[in-house]
Design a protein around this motif. Structure first.
Motif, mmCIF file in Angstrom:
data_model
loop_
_atom_site.group_PDB
_atom_site.id
_atom_site.type_symbol
_atom_site.label_atom_id
_atom_site.label_comp_id
_atom_site.label_asym_id
_atom_site.label_seq_id
_atom_site.Cartn_x
_atom_site.Cartn_y
_atom_site.Cartn_z
ATOM 1 N N PRO B 423 0.828 -1.218 0.000
ATOM 2 C CA PRO B 423 0.000 0.000 0.000
ATOM 3 C C PRO B 423 0.861 1.266 0.000
ATOM 4 O O PRO B 423 2.051 1.227 0.302
ATOM 5 N N TYR B 424 0.233 2.379 -0.300
ATOM 6 C CA TYR B 424 0.966 3.636 -0.443
ATOM 7 C C TYR B 424 1.675 4.049 0.831
ATOM 8 O O TYR B 424 2.722 4.691 0.800
ATOM 9 N N VAL B 425 1.126 3.639 1.971
ATOM 10 C CA VAL B 425 1.708 4.072 3.240
ATOM 11 C C VAL B 425 3.193 3.670 3.310
ATOM 12 O O VAL B 425 4.025 4.396 3.849
ATOM 13 N N ILE B 426 3.556 2.549 2.713
ATOM 14 C CA ILE B 426 4.955 2.129 2.728
ATOM 15 C C ILE B 426 5.801 3.057 1.845
ATOM 16 O O ILE B 426 6.931 3.395 2.188
ATOM 17 N N SER B 427 5.234 3.497 0.722
ATOM 18 C CA SER B 427 5.951 4.461 -0.113
ATOM 19 C C SER B 427 6.200 5.753 0.659
ATOM 20 O O SER B 427 7.282 6.346 0.572
ATOM 21 N N GLY B 428 5.178 6.179 1.406
ATOM 22 C CA GLY B 428 5.340 7.387 2.217
ATOM 23 C C GLY B 428 6.420 7.202 3.265
ATOM 24 O O GLY B 428 7.227 8.094 3.519
ATOM 25 N N LEU B 429 6.463 6.001 3.840
ATOM 26 C CA LEU B 429 7.489 5.675 4.834
ATOM 27 C C LEU B 429 8.878 5.785 4.213
ATOM 28 O O LEU B 429 9.802 6.362 4.807
ATOM 29 N N VAL B 430 9.026 5.265 3.003
ATOM 30 C CA VAL B 430 10.320 5.341 2.321
ATOM 31 C C VAL B 430 10.710 6.798 2.077
ATOM 32 O O VAL B 430 11.869 7.193 2.271
ATOM 33 N N ALA B 431 9.737 7.614 1.684
ATOM 34 C CA ALA B 431 10.038 9.027 1.470
ATOM 35 C C ALA B 431 10.514 9.672 2.770
ATOM 36 O O ALA B 431 11.488 10.435 2.785
ATOM 37 N N ALA B 432 9.822 9.349 3.875
ATOM 38 C CA ALA B 432 10.222 9.920 5.166
ATOM 39 C C ALA B 432 11.634 9.474 5.525
ATOM 40 O O ALA B 432 12.428 10.244 6.078
ATOM 41 N N GLY B 433 11.982 8.220 5.195
ATOM 42 C CA GLY B 433 13.320 7.718 5.463
ATOM 43 C C GLY B 433 14.369 8.451 4.642
ATOM 44 O O GLY B 433 15.423 8.837 5.163
ATOM 45 N N GLY B 434 14.080 8.646 3.365
ATOM 46 C CA GLY B 434 15.019 9.365 2.498
ATOM 47 C C GLY B 434 15.246 10.777 2.994
ATOM 48 O O GLY B 434 16.380 11.288 3.023
ATOM 49 N N LEU B 435 14.152 11.398 3.440
ATOM 50 C CA LEU B 435 14.250 12.752 3.960
ATOM 51 C C LEU B 435 15.098 12.778 5.240
ATOM 52 O O LEU B 435 15.938 13.658 5.434
ATOM 53 N N ALA B 436 14.886 11.785 6.108
ATOM 54 C CA ALA B 436 15.671 11.713 7.345
ATOM 55 C C ALA B 436 17.154 11.577 7.012
ATOM 56 O O ALA B 436 18.011 12.217 7.633
ATOM 57 N N ALA B 437 17.473 10.757 5.992
ATOM 58 C CA ALA B 437 18.873 10.569 5.612
ATOM 59 C C ALA B 437 19.489 11.867 5.126
ATOM 60 O O ALA B 437 20.603 12.241 5.528
ATOM 61 N N ALA B 438 18.769 12.583 4.273
ATOM 62 C CA ALA B 438 19.306 13.828 3.726
ATOM 63 C C ALA B 438 19.437 14.899 4.813
ATOM 64 O O ALA B 438 20.462 15.580 4.919
ATOM 65 N N LEU B 439 18.393 15.030 5.648
ATOM 66 C CA LEU B 439 18.410 16.072 6.686
ATOM 67 C C LEU B 439 19.524 15.835 7.695
ATOM 68 O O LEU B 439 20.238 16.764 8.085
ATOM 69 N N SER B 440 19.704 14.581 8.123
ATOM 70 C CA SER B 440 20.678 14.319 9.173
ATOM 71 C C SER B 440 22.097 14.585 8.684
ATOM 72 O O SER B 440 22.920 15.134 9.420
ATOM 73 N N THR B 441 22.387 14.212 7.440
ATOM 74 C CA THR B 441 23.721 14.468 6.915
ATOM 75 C C THR B 441 23.939 15.968 6.744
ATOM 76 O O THR B 441 25.005 16.495 7.084
ATOM 77 N N ALA B 442 22.919 16.655 6.234
ATOM 78 C CA ALA B 442 23.042 18.096 6.060
ATOM 79 C C ALA B 442 23.289 18.786 7.407
ATOM 80 O O ALA B 442 24.130 19.683 7.513
ATOM 81 N N ASP B 443 22.575 18.339 8.443
ATOM 82 C CA ASP B 443 22.781 18.897 9.789
ATOM 83 C C ASP B 443 24.228 18.801 10.231
ATOM 84 O O ASP B 443 24.831 19.767 10.694
ATOM 85 N N GLY B 444 24.782 17.602 10.109
ATOM 86 C CA GLY B 444 26.152 17.378 10.558
ATOM 87 C C GLY B 444 27.143 18.226 9.781
ATOM 88 O O GLY B 444 28.073 18.805 10.350
ATOM 89 N N LEU B 445 26.937 18.320 8.471
ATOM 90 C CA LEU B 445 27.869 19.079 7.636
ATOM 91 C C LEU B 445 27.797 20.567 7.917
ATOM 92 O O LEU B 445 28.817 21.255 8.042
ATOM 93 N N LEU B 446 26.551 21.069 8.039
ATOM 94 C CA LEU B 446 26.393 22.498 8.296
ATOM 95 C C LEU B 446 27.033 22.869 9.624
ATOM 96 O O LEU B 446 27.694 23.901 9.760
ATOM 97 N N LEU B 447 26.833 21.996 10.599
ATOM 98 C CA LEU B 447 27.403 22.267 11.911
ATOM 99 C C LEU B 447 28.930 22.288 11.824
ATOM 100 O O LEU B 447 29.588 23.140 12.431
ATOM 101 N N ALA B 448 29.505 21.359 11.050
ATOM 102 C CA ALA B 448 30.958 21.333 10.908
ATOM 103 C C ALA B 448 31.468 22.640 10.303
ATOM 104 O O ALA B 448 32.449 23.227 10.775
ATOM 105 N N ILE B 449 30.770 23.119 9.277
ATOM 106 C CA ILE B 449 31.219 24.362 8.627
ATOM 107 C C ILE B 449 31.047 25.550 9.569
ATOM 108 O O ILE B 449 31.970 26.337 9.797
#
Lengths: 96, 655
Positions: B423-449
């Motif tokens: 069902p679509y809910v799993i697709s939404g879950l995957v999107a949320a996961g992808g977003l979490a991956a991108a946001l968390s890496t961006a957080d760490g990098l921005l903080l480093a800079i």
């Protein structure tokens, strides 16, 4: 890497620290050796290993996809343990 | 007051298991709730929005709750993060949109050769633990340039280290914000530029008030979301197909089926020997040299990237720093050893249910992605059955052959839920996961800079007497400024976005690795040596990148570069012909230029530029150090000190 400079006259590292560092350095080379083996050497033989197939996985492919990764994880837990043992042996470990 | 805070803090640390356990339960309950909403007819678009906004809201709440006015909390989370949790945070810090969405796609396209990235992005942690990380923890730095400055004679070395840090982190963070924009625009139907700035708001909410402390606790939350999201679809798919919920075991069967199917396709004329690249065959997309060069550069780059090294500044002890590296790799491993399974299942689906099928039998999951232009059949977007039939009729084929099919690599992970009929809910879950991956890496990098600019440049070099409040204000303002600059860059959709991630590793490797390793492992390394090594190694790597990518004609004409070889050993471009063309000596050429990124020295791809820079760095440090006087007695004693876990940190920051 060149050996540690020993002819320093101004600064003397204590014998205990020197022995600790010698053991630490040995451990470093052992783990870099394991790392090199699983990171590179195994994969140089991928075409030959691929002829062996286990549960559908050609072995060369499997090593790059999972085998080496598992080795790295196990190696890191082992290294943490071994280095801690060396630190304790020479009395330079942190208090628990 | 101080004791009050630290007691609250200890309560929090002691209850981490309970807190994150409840959080995980809450998250799963949220997914179930959305699944129920889907069943009662709530439209997909609404579910997508709920997923994205609820998860971002949770990260933001954690970020706000972790706000702090203490310098050591802001920069190193008070050095109280236990090994296991720091490992999870590092996992999220590490795994970016490229890992989450892109890796499986790369493996789909490149087969065995794509595994260079899987190996390169995991094995580097061995170097982190054995050579660098724990020693920097003992040193007691807030930033990597802190160490360079102390060990190598002050602010000039610090300044060089900041340049290296900003060069590698900024290109990397731009790619993350770009990834956020792609995911948000694809799932929410937002305009890409708007999505970039929405993602940016999410990132800032997590990190601005609490610095490292806030980023740590949100990254753990993000790790949980991303790993659940990554594993769920594929575990269900594996169970459905093979009856065993461990895709990492069952995809062996898929690989055997792919290999059999490849032979069948060749026999039936559905593919040609020229366009079919057997999934398990090594070195047909990269030369063997570049395969190993990529592995090496990604590994050494891992041990040189400041946003990763600084995660190990936050553990309570050196011992836990080492354990934490092991946990980090374990949590990263969970995702990386599953990525090849995604690739194999998707490939089998495409090879058996699309290639060679009569067009009217094609399974409908494809059309969703065809509409977005991500899957093309017979040269046209596969938007509907009608469109595919017309396009293939024009080409004159009744079945889809391998050469008629093109897929964007991002689709592999995103489409798996639909392939599995979930069902679509799993697709939404995957999107949320992808977003979490991108946001968390961006957080760490921005903080480093931002930390390098506020701590190293502002506090250490411009105003060493700045009061705490002012330091933290400057840190926050700079964080926002850097974030907006990165988002503005991402919004222009720079063409080289994915190559840039590879470049970041090479630059970090050339600029940081020799100085860090020699600074710890060789007492005789001097200030002059390190400065020569950083400038020389980093300089030549950046020169190689810029010339091969943007000034290839000049590289050939003046610097003795020649064409890179293709995997069969023949040159990629005919240099004589390309040099005779009128555009040969163009500057700042586009990626489509016939020689861009296709020339070089020793056949080394510019992603592996660090392979040229790093040896130069090591050699310069060695030679220049031996030419000068050995470091002072105090400096040698200091090196002895960082080699022993026991005792106070070498650098004592006032709070």
């Amino acid at each position: 890497m060149p050996p540690m400079s020993q002819q320093t006259t101004t600064h003397q590292t204590s014998a205990n620290d020197q022995a600790h560092w010698r053991k630490t350095t040995n451990l470093m080379w052992i783990h870099l050796g394991i790392w090199f083996f699983f990171g590179y050497v195994v994969h140089m033989f991928a075409p030959a290993l691929n002829k062996i197939v286990i549960a559908g996985f050609p072995l060369g492919f499997y090593m790059a996809a999972q085998g080496s990764l598992i080795a790295f994880v196990v190696q890191l837990f082992l290294f943490a343990k071994q280095q801690d043992k060396i630190d304790r042996e020479f009395g330079v470990a942190e208090d628990d | 007051m101080a004791t009050q805070t630290s007691r609250d803090g200890n309560d929090f640390i002691n209850n981490l298991g309970k807190i994150y356990g409840m959080y995980t339960g809450g998250f799963l309950a949220f997914v179930v709730l959305l699944a129920i909403l889907e069943q009662i007819g709530v439209p997909n678009r609404v579910l997508g929005y709920l997923f994205v906004f609820f998860t971002i809201a949770v990260y933001a709440i954690i970020g706000v709750l972790s706000r702090t006015a203490q310098v050591s909390e802001y920069y190193v989370a008070g050095r109280r993060v236990p090994a296991l949790y720091n490992g999870m945070a590092t996992g999220a810090d590490w795994m970016s949109a490229a890992s989450f969405v892109g890796m499986a796609g790369t493996l789909f396209l490149l087969g065995y050769d794509g595994l260079a990235w899987v190996l390169g992005w995991t094995g580097g942690y061995v170097l982190v633990s054995v050579l660098v990380g724990p020693y920097l923890r003992k040193f007691g730095a807030y930033t990597v340039p802190d160490f360079m400055s102390f060990r190598f004679g002050g602010n000039f070395a610090r300044f060089l280290a900041v340049i290296v840090l900003v060069a590698c982190s900024f290109t990397y963070v731009t790619a993350q914000i770009y990834g956020t924009g792609i995911i948000a625009s694809r799932f929410l139907g937002m305009n890409f530029e708007v999505a970039v700035f929405v993602g940016l708001a999410g990132i800032l909410l997590c990190s601005m008030l609490g610095g490292m402390r806030a980023v740590t606790w949100t990254q753990i939350a993000q790790y949980i979301v991303l790993i659940v999201a990554y594993l769920t679809p594929i575990v269900i798919l594996s169970t459905k197909k093979y009856g065993i919920p461990i895709p990492e075991l069952t995809y062996g069967q898929a690989i055997a089926d792919i290999t059999a199917r490849e032979a069948q396709m060749l026999k039936d004329g559905l593919a040609t020997a020229a366009n079919l690249k057997p999934h398990i065959q090594p070195w047909i997309n990269y030369t063997a040299l570049n395969f190993f060069a990529i592995i090496f550069c990604m590994m050494v780059g891992t041990a040189s990237l400041p946003h990763i090294l600084m995660r190990y500044f936050t553990t309570p002890s050196v011992r836990e720093a080492r354990q934490s590296v092991a946990w980090s790799l374990f949590f990263i491993f969970l995702l990386y050893f599953s990525a090849p399974a995604y690739a194999a299942f998707s490939k089998l689906e495409v090879y058996t249910n699309i290639i060679g099928r009569g067009i009217e039998d094609i399974r409908p999951w494809m059309f969703t992605w065809g509409e977005l232009g991500l899957i093309q059949v017979c040269g046209k977007n596969a938007a509907s059955l009608q469109a595919v039939m017309e396009a293939c009729k024009a080409v004159g084929t009744g079945v889809v052959r391998l050469q008629d099919f093109t897929i964007n690599t991002d689709v592999i992970v995103l489409s798996t839920p639909e392939i599995a009929g979930l069902p679509y809910v799993i697709s939404g879950l995957v999107a949320a996961g992808g977003l979490a991956a991108a946001l968390s890496t961006a957080d760490g990098l921005l903080l480093a800079i931002a930390n390098a600019l506020s701590h190293d440049i502002y506090y250490k070099m411009i105003d060493p007497n700045a009061p705490t409040v002012k330091r933290l204000t400057v840190a926050r303002v700079l964080l926002v400024v850097v974030a907006v600059a990165a988002a503005a860059t991402a919004a222009t959709k720079p063409a080289d976005i994915l190559a840039m991630v590879g470049w970041a590793f090479s630059l970090a490797m050339a600029g940081n690795f020799p100085a860090l390793v020699m600074g710890i492992w060789w007492k005789r390394a001097t200030t002059a040596g390190a400065i020569a090594g950083i400038i020389g190694g980093f300089g030549i790597a950046i020169f190689y990148l810029v010339v091969t990518r943007y000034f290839p004609g000049y590289g050939v004409a003046y610097f003795g570069m020649s064409s890179l070889p293709n995997p069969a050993g023949a040159p990629l471009v005919d240099i004589a012909k390309a040099m005779a063309a009128p555009n040969a000596m163009d500057t700042w050429v586009a990626a489509s230029h016939p020689m861009a990124s296709k020339v070089g020295w020793f056949g080394i791809n510019n992603i592996a530029a660090g392979l040229i820079g790093m040896p130069v760095g090591f050699a310069l440090i060695y030679v220049v150090s031996l030419m000068g006087k050995e470091p002072s007695k105090e400096m040698q004693a200091f090196v002895d000190e960082i080699r022993k876990p026991r005792g106070r940190t070498v650098l004592q920051e006032k709070d």
